[in-house]
Design a protein around this motif. Structure first.
Motif, PDB file in Angstrom:
ATOM      1  N   THR A 188      -7.553  -3.870  17.909  1.00 39.27           N
ATOM      2  CA  THR A 188      -6.171  -3.384  17.990  1.00 39.27           C
ATOM      3  C   THR A 188      -5.432  -3.694  16.695  1.00 39.27           C
ATOM      4  O   THR A 188      -5.654  -4.727  16.064  1.00 39.27           O
ATOM      5  N   ILE A 189      -4.539  -2.796  16.306  1.00 39.80           N
ATOM      6  CA  ILE A 189      -3.713  -2.989  15.125  1.00 39.80           C
ATOM      7  C   ILE A 189      -2.243  -2.805  15.497  1.00 39.80           C
ATOM      8  O   ILE A 189      -1.886  -1.885  16.245  1.00 39.80           O
ATOM      9  N   LYS A 190      -1.386  -3.686  14.996  1.00 35.66           N
ATOM     10  CA  LYS A 190       0.057  -3.549  15.224  1.00 35.66           C
ATOM     11  C   LYS A 190       0.602  -2.425  14.353  1.00 35.66           C
ATOM     12  O   LYS A 190      -0.001  -2.039  13.340  1.00 35.66           O
ATOM     13  N   LYS A 191       1.772  -1.907  14.726  1.00 37.46           N
ATOM     14  CA  LYS A 191       2.298  -0.739  14.025  1.00 37.46           C
ATOM     15  C   LYS A 191       2.680  -1.037  12.575  1.00 37.46           C
ATOM     16  O   LYS A 191       2.777  -0.120  11.764  1.00 37.46           O
ATOM     17  N   GLN A 192       2.866  -2.340  12.243  1.00 38.28           N
ATOM     18  CA  GLN A 192       3.169  -2.688  10.856  1.00 38.28           C
ATOM     19  C   GLN A 192       1.944  -2.554   9.954  1.00 38.28           C
ATOM     20  O   GLN A 192       2.066  -2.605   8.731  1.00 38.28           O
ATOM     21  N   GLY A 193       0.758  -2.376  10.564  1.00 35.90           N
ATOM     22  CA  GLY A 193      -0.467  -2.369   9.784  1.00 35.90           C
ATOM     23  C   GLY A 193      -0.996  -0.985   9.440  1.00 35.90           C
ATOM     24  O   GLY A 193      -2.102  -0.874   8.891  1.00 35.90           O
ATOM     25  N   TYR A 194      -0.239   0.065   9.729  1.00 36.22           N
ATOM     26  CA  TYR A 194      -0.709   1.406   9.405  1.00 36.22           C
ATOM     27  C   TYR A 194       0.465   2.332   9.143  1.00 36.22           C
ATOM     28  O   TYR A 194       1.615   2.028   9.472  1.00 36.22           O
ATOM     29  N   ARG A 195       0.172   3.445   8.515  1.00 32.74           N
ATOM     30  CA  ARG A 195       1.155   4.528   8.374  1.00 32.74           C
ATOM     31  C   ARG A 195       0.408   5.846   8.289  1.00 32.74           C
ATOM     32  O   ARG A 195      -0.720   5.921   7.799  1.00 32.74           O
ATOM     33  N   TYR A 196       1.019   6.873   8.834  1.00 31.86           N
ATOM     34  CA  TYR A 196       0.452   8.206   8.735  1.00 31.86           C
ATOM     35  C   TYR A 196       0.916   8.843   7.428  1.00 31.86           C
ATOM     36  O   TYR A 196       2.014   8.566   6.934  1.00 31.86           O
TER      37      TYR A 196
END
Length: 463
Positions: A188-196
């Protein structure tokens, strides 16, 4: 308006590079190690009191410096810690339910005994102290209630309390186990760890790596964008990535869904209702086709199995998908036609129909025939899971009722009758009906008269 969680899936476009897959597998390995660390450190009885105080565990884990040791970014580490703690909480919920079920089945216990056990298991501080051999001291607002429950036992010397506490400890030991995972391809990855975003004319997602401020780009087959925790599933052999996004959606409200019905699940006819309707009449035939396809391909005369070939996997996946689509369509049709507010069904046994079953043309299937493989493949788990999900989506209550003797009880007079083939007959009142319809009517009768599991009546053992 009530909400339920559903999953949306995104898929990588084409094969990702071996270098990027290695980076993701390294992250997955770190997440697996983190979860096992939490399982080992906080999965026992001494940590029970900490589970529902996340700050205490966060502080301990940070003080231990474990994240720095494995070099895992916090966007993955924190998510892995929370997932592991969630797994431990689920385990304890199952342990508590198991203790209550065992107490309900124990004929030696009085209602006061069961009341004490339910209270002790439900109140975290109480259970924690009992399991760790400490005297039970609860908050001021709860302690009087605990003392009054003990007083109901009529146990001045508290010998009964000690005996019940030992029972709780034994039942816990039977069910408690250390969780462990070997899965390093799911994390699982938190939303701070990715961007579209876009790269090289492709839309995709940028994922954080173990290198500070460095991300890898994964092209996706769609252009959707989400802003929540994501589950990442890796397939290193095919070098593909699947992203699973949990979404909370409103349940549908149907003003005309006002009926109460009973249902009977079957091996051939998927669902028979108390209104005498059948849904999924091709269910058994489709399962048999899948079963016979597997047997034919794996046990041919030339002994050359093709179970690992691409053609076999493709054909089997297509048959499984067709069966699942059929189940979903028939469940939708049942809800639309029956318009239920409440559905009652008998609790299923662990191995339904494994001793005998009957084909729709009255050919009997028994142990020792090739079709026992078909019986083992009965997708009761998938059917009940989808039924529960469809009911949640549509605001329909589904309640299990006591299943013991439901097939031989007369739904007209309540006396015991006989089943011959597909027919039920009561010698007392002369009532005759299809056995599945009779069972569904009994489920409805038992539900409406309160014979519901974990309510007025204790849950009986699987028959």
């Amino acid at each position: 308006m009530p909400k339920i969680c559903k999953s949306i899936h995104q898929y990588s476009k084409g094969k990702i590079s071996s270098e990027n897959m290695d980076v993701l597998m390294e992250i997955g390995h770190g997440c697996m190690v983190t979860r096992n660390y939490i399982y080992q450190r906080y999965g026992g009885i001494k940590s029970l009191g900490k589970l529902y105080s996340g700050y205490a565990i966060d502080a301990e884990v940070k003080a231990a410096g474990f994240r720095e040791q494995i070099g895992l970014p916090s966007v993955y580490f924190t998510a892995s810690v929370n997932r592991a703690l969630g797994d431990i909480k689920i385990m304890w919920a199952q342990i508590k339910n198991g203790i209550n079920d065992a107490a309900n089945k124990n004929e030696r216990f009085s209602p006061e005994d069961r009341h004490y056990i339910r209270f002790a298991v439900k109140v975290n501080g109480c259970l924690e102290n009992i399991l760790n051999g400490k005297s039970v001291t609860l908050p001021e607002e709860i302690q009087p209630r605990y003392e009054s429950i003990i007083a109901e036992l009529g146990d001045e010397n508290r010998q009964r309390v000690k005996s019940l506490n030992r029972y709780i400890c034994r039942q816990t030991r039977k069910r408690l186990h250390r969780l462990h995972t070997d899965n390093e391809t799911y994390f699982t990855i938190k939303k701070q760890g990715y961007r579209y975003g876009e790269s090289g004319g492709e839309h995709g997602i940028f994922l954080a790596t173990k290198v500070n401020r460095q991300r890898i780009f994964i092209p996706l087959t769609d252009t959707n964008v989400y802003d929540r925790m994501l589950d990442i599933k890796l397939n290193p052999q095919k070098r593909t990535v699947e992203i699973i996004i949990p979404l909370f959606v409103n349940t549908r409200q149907h003003e005309d869904y006002t009926n109460e019905i009973g249902i009977s699940l079957g091996l051939w006819d998927m669902i028979t209702t108390s209104t005498r309707n059948v849904y999924g009449s091709e269910f058994g035939k489709m399962q048999q086709e899948v079963s016979r396809f597997i047997l034919k391909e794996n046990y041919r005369d030339d002994k050359k199995s093709i179970s690992g070939t691409q053609g076999y996997q493709k054909r089997k996946a297509a048959m499984d998908a067709a069966l699942k689509n059929y189940v979903n369509r028939e469940l939708n049709r049942m809800l639309a036609q029956e318009k239920p507010n409440t559905i009652y069904m008998a609790k299923l046994p662990r191995n339904p129909g494994m001793h005998t079953a009957r084909h729709h043309d009255d050919q009997q299937i028994t142990k020792g025939t090739g079709d026992t493989h078909f019986l083992r493949m009965w997708k009761k788990g998938f059917v009940t899971e989808r039924l529960q999900w469809k009911c949640q989506q549509n605001g329909v209550s589904i309640i299990e009722v006591i299943g013991k003797g439901i097939g031989t009880e007369c739904s007209a007079c309540g006396q015991k009758g006989t089943v011959k083939g597909e027919n039920f007959r009561c010698q007392v009142c002369g009532f005759e009906e299809n056995k599945k319809v009779n069972g569904a009517r009994n489920a409805l009768n038992r539900g409406k008269t309160g014979k519901q599991l974990n309510k007025q009546f204790p849950q009986e053992e699987d028959q």
